[in-house]
Design a protein around this motif. Structure first.
Motif, mmCIF file in Angstrom:
data_model
loop_
_atom_site.group_PDB
_atom_site.id
_atom_site.type_symbol
_atom_site.label_atom_id
_atom_site.label_comp_id
_atom_site.label_asym_id
_atom_site.label_seq_id
_atom_site.Cartn_x
_atom_site.Cartn_y
_atom_site.Cartn_z
ATOM 1 N N VAL A 60 63.231 39.342 32.467
ATOM 2 C CA VAL A 60 62.140 40.249 32.118
ATOM 3 C C VAL A 60 62.506 41.642 32.607
ATOM 4 C CG1 VAL A 60 59.696 40.792 32.449
ATOM 5 C CG2 VAL A 60 60.417 38.417 32.211
ATOM 6 N N PRO A 61 62.401 42.663 31.762
ATOM 7 C CA PRO A 61 62.805 44.023 32.156
ATOM 8 C C PRO A 61 62.043 44.527 33.389
ATOM 9 C CG PRO A 61 62.428 43.899 29.790
ATOM 10 C CD PRO A 61 61.962 42.590 30.363
ATOM 11 N N LEU A 62 62.753 45.291 34.211
ATOM 12 C CA LEU A 62 62.188 46.008 35.364
ATOM 13 C C LEU A 62 61.656 45.092 36.463
ATOM 14 C CD1 LEU A 62 60.174 48.725 33.396
ATOM 15 C CD2 LEU A 62 62.476 48.936 34.349
ATOM 16 N N CYS A 63 61.946 43.802 36.394
ATOM 17 C CA CYS A 63 61.393 42.876 37.391
ATOM 18 C C CYS A 63 61.864 43.253 38.791
ATOM 19 C CB CYS A 63 61.798 41.448 37.045
ATOM 20 S SG CYS A 63 61.112 40.208 38.185
ATOM 21 N N ARG A 64 63.207 43.471 38.961
ATOM 22 C CA ARG A 64 63.734 43.789 40.280
ATOM 23 C C ARG A 64 63.278 45.185 40.731
ATOM 24 N NH1 ARG A 64 70.077 43.685 40.857
ATOM 25 N NH2 ARG A 64 69.688 41.633 39.895
ATOM 26 N N ASN A 65 63.267 46.148 39.811
ATOM 27 C CA ASN A 65 62.854 47.509 40.164
ATOM 28 C C ASN A 65 61.412 47.565 40.646
ATOM 29 O OD1 ASN A 65 65.372 48.359 39.400
ATOM 30 N ND2 ASN A 65 64.754 49.004 37.344
ATOM 31 N N LEU A 66 60.579 46.818 39.962
ATOM 32 C CA LEU A 66 59.159 46.813 40.354
ATOM 33 C C LEU A 66 58.959 46.147 41.712
ATOM 34 C CD1 LEU A 66 57.462 46.081 36.914
ATOM 35 C CD2 LEU A 66 57.289 48.162 38.271
ATOM 36 N N LYS A 67 59.766 45.155 42.032
ATOM 37 C CA LYS A 67 59.656 44.545 43.354
ATOM 38 C C LYS A 67 59.965 45.565 44.452
ATOM 39 C CE LYS A 67 60.192 39.561 42.807
ATOM 40 N NZ LYS A 67 58.878 39.277 43.393
ATOM 41 N N GLU A 68 60.946 46.431 44.191
ATOM 42 C CA GLU A 68 61.257 47.488 45.156
ATOM 43 C C GLU A 68 60.092 48.476 45.276
ATOM 44 O OE1 GLU A 68 63.805 47.755 47.124
ATOM 45 O OE2 GLU A 68 64.719 45.900 46.387
ATOM 46 N N LYS A 69 59.481 48.782 44.147
ATOM 47 C CA LYS A 69 58.357 49.714 44.145
ATOM 48 C C LYS A 69 57.150 49.133 44.882
ATOM 49 C CE LYS A 69 55.166 52.036 41.006
ATOM 50 N NZ LYS A 69 54.726 52.170 39.592
ATOM 51 N N ILE A 70 56.978 47.835 44.786
ATOM 52 C CA ILE A 70 55.821 47.178 45.414
ATOM 53 C C ILE A 70 55.828 47.386 46.924
ATOM 54 C CG2 ILE A 70 54.883 44.896 45.983
ATOM 55 C CD1 ILE A 70 55.640 44.062 43.093
ATOM 56 N N ARG A 71 57.007 47.389 47.516
ATOM 57 C CA ARG A 71 57.110 47.539 48.973
ATOM 58 C C ARG A 71 56.579 48.888 49.455
ATOM 59 N NH1 ARG A 71 62.414 45.337 47.854
ATOM 60 N NH2 ARG A 71 62.457 43.101 48.357
ATOM 61 N N LYS A 72 56.515 49.870 48.576
ATOM 62 C CA LYS A 72 56.079 51.213 48.948
ATOM 63 C C LYS A 72 54.612 51.486 48.588
ATOM 64 C CE LYS A 72 60.762 52.952 48.126
ATOM 65 N NZ LYS A 72 61.578 53.931 47.361
ATOM 66 N N GLN A 73 53.924 50.485 48.059
ATOM 67 C CA GLN A 73 52.528 50.697 47.654
ATOM 68 C C GLN A 73 51.610 50.797 48.869
ATOM 69 O OE1 GLN A 73 51.500 47.592 44.889
ATOM 70 N NE2 GLN A 73 51.778 48.934 43.133
ATOM 71 N N SER A 74 50.449 51.404 48.643
ATOM 72 C CA SER A 74 49.451 51.522 49.715
ATOM 73 C C SER A 74 48.870 50.147 50.034
ATOM 74 C CB SER A 74 48.332 52.473 49.287
ATOM 75 O OG SER A 74 47.609 51.928 48.200
ATOM 76 N N LYS A 75 48.350 50.056 51.224
ATOM 77 C CA LYS A 75 47.792 48.776 51.680
ATOM 78 C C LYS A 75 46.605 48.348 50.827
ATOM 79 C CE LYS A 75 46.293 46.457 55.896
ATOM 80 N NZ LYS A 75 45.999 46.635 57.356
ATOM 81 N N LYS A 76 45.800 49.300 50.387
ATOM 82 C CA LYS A 76 44.619 48.992 49.580
ATOM 83 C C LYS A 76 45.022 48.369 48.251
ATOM 84 C CE LYS A 76 40.420 51.134 47.741
ATOM 85 N NZ LYS A 76 39.665 52.416 47.599
ATOM 86 N N ASP A 77 46.020 48.994 47.570
ATOM 87 C CA ASP A 77 46.482 48.434 46.297
ATOM 88 C C ASP A 77 47.138 47.080 46.507
ATOM 89 O OD1 ASP A 77 45.586 50.637 44.943
ATOM 90 O OD2 ASP A 77 47.493 51.712 45.066
ATOM 91 N N GLU A 78 47.850 46.940 47.602
ATOM 92 C CA GLU A 78 48.532 45.678 47.875
ATOM 93 C C GLU A 78 47.533 44.532 48.033
ATOM 94 O OE1 GLU A 78 51.842 43.231 48.479
ATOM 95 O OE2 GLU A 78 51.664 45.282 47.721
ATOM 96 N N ILE A 79 46.431 44.802 48.701
ATOM 97 C CA ILE A 79 45.408 43.762 48.901
ATOM 98 C C ILE A 79 44.829 43.321 47.553
ATOM 99 C CG2 ILE A 79 43.108 43.334 49.845
ATOM 100 C CD1 ILE A 79 43.877 45.117 52.208
ATOM 101 N N LYS A 80 44.554 44.283 46.673
ATOM 102 C CA LYS A 80 43.992 43.941 45.360
ATOM 103 C C LYS A 80 44.955 43.063 44.566
ATOM 104 C CE LYS A 80 41.165 48.129 44.877
ATOM 105 N NZ LYS A 80 40.953 49.371 44.083
#
Length: 379
Positions: free
Chosen positions: A344-364
């Motif tokens: 699936v395209p961008l799967c690995r890239n998005l995983k890297e981006k997820i680590r930098k997300q805010s705590k509020k978005d991560e909880i959702k």
């Protein structure tokens, strides 16, 4: 209850004036009469159920118990007699002041006699003690809270009335006395207590209808019983509606999560195996393929992927269709357990981006992933 109503009627008509003003409304909340931190003794707050300092209360209690130079005799049921001082009674209650003036106008000699019938003698004694020292004993309040409520309303002692209402609200209201308290709240103009007791009756209707208070009310006031039964039916109907709404809400949520599960599986299917006219770059698609198991879900994703590949406003927020595709890809990356082999395209890239997300978005996102996985297991 009939005896209590008779008591209210009798005592209200014995004063100098036939109609007395309504008691003032209930002020702000307080757990007892004493203001927190306002009374100090040796540098520390005085504890107890009183509105005066300990020494002052003791003085007034001695005056009441000792009966020094009393000039009023209060007669109760069963021949009981309580001695009191007319000046104190008159200052504490405008109703008692009117009764004393009326007795003096008729040429009564001292001591003056006042009759308080319909309540236990110990309740009358606790009431008179409160007029002296603004204090009460916990056991007396627990046993005589309803008679004290009646007398505080009848003789216009708002401070005691407020205490009785608060004590009922914070522990003394039970299944056994709630019906009596409800009827008295109507007679004694206590709207907050009426609301609290009515709510308790409706919420515990089965147990309340087995009490002696309900049976007595059924005989003495059938109209009130009818109103309460109608309230119970309305409450039960309202609960049924709320339960149905909650059931529908959960059903809709379940359907949405199932759709998301199917979309995630269809997304992997498209980029791994290929479907219809879209698939991985290293695989040739046949013109006539057997329909896949995902049906309309695959068709919708195919259109969405093609739009995403050709849209000029691909940035998030620029195009609602692209935004939806970004959300699906991010959701997949959170669910995917092996990004290295995922097609699936961008799967690995998005995983890297997820680590930098805010705590509020991560909880959702974590809540959404958890519910989707739970739905998948149930399915």
């Amino acid at each position: 209850m009939g005896k209590m109503e008779e008591f209210i009627t009798k005592q209200t008509c014995q004063g100098a004036n036939k109609v007395f003003p309504a008691p003032p409304p209930l002020p702000g909340p307080a757990t007892n009469c004493r203001r927190k931190g306002s009374l100090m003794k040796n540098g520390s707050a005085i504890r107890g159920n009183n509105c005066a300092a300990t020494a002052t209360r003791a003085l007034w209690d001695r005056l009441f118990d000792g009966g020094y130079k009393t000039d009023v005799i209060i007669k109760t049921d069963n021949g009981g007699i309580i001695c009191a001082h007319s000046n104190i009674l008159g200052m504490a209650s405008p109703v008692l002041r009117g009764m004393l003036k009326q007795a003096k106008g008729f040429g009564h000699r001292r001591p003056i006699s006042i009759h308080i019938h319909g309540v236990p003698q110990d309740a009358v004694r606790a009431f008179i003690r409160f007029l002296y020292s603004s204090s009460y004993e916990k056991e007396e309040m627990k046993e005589f809270v309803l008679p004290l409520l009646v007398m505080s309303h009848t003789y216009v002692v708002p401070q005691l009335k407020r205490v009785c209402e608060q004590q009922l609200e914070h522990g003394l209201l039970t299944i056994g006395n709630v019906v009596d308290a409800f009827q008295l709240s109507l007679l004694c103009d206590a709207p907050r207590l009426t609301l609290i007791t009515h709510r308790m009756i409706v919420m515990t209707c089965k147990a309340v209808r087995e009490t002696e208070g309900w049976k007595a009310m059924k005989k003495s006031n059938p109209a009130l019983e009818k109103e309460l039964l109608e309230s119970m039916m309305d409450e039960e109907h309202g609960r049924d509606i709320m339960m149905q709404k909650e059931k529908n809400r959960k059903s809709n949520e379940q359907r949405i999560y199932l759709q998301l599960c199917e979309a995630m599986e269809a997304l992997v299917h498209i980029f791994r195996d290929g479907c219809r006219t879209i698939g991985p770059h290293d695989k040739d698609l046949k013109e006539h393929q057997t329909p896949c198991d995902y049906g309309d879900c695959c068709k919708g994703l195919e259109l969405l992927v093609r739009h995403f590949a050709s849209c000029k406003l691909r940035v998030p927020g620029g195009c609602i269709h692209c935004k939806r595709m970004w959300q699906l890809l991010e959701l997949h990356s959170r669910l995917c357990t092996d990004s290295n082999s995922c097609r699936v395209p961008l799967c690995r890239n998005l995983k890297e981006k997820i680590r930098k997300q805010s705590k509020k978005d991560e909880i959702k996102w974590k809540i959404l992933v958890k519910r989707i996985l739970r739905t998948k297991r149930i399915g």
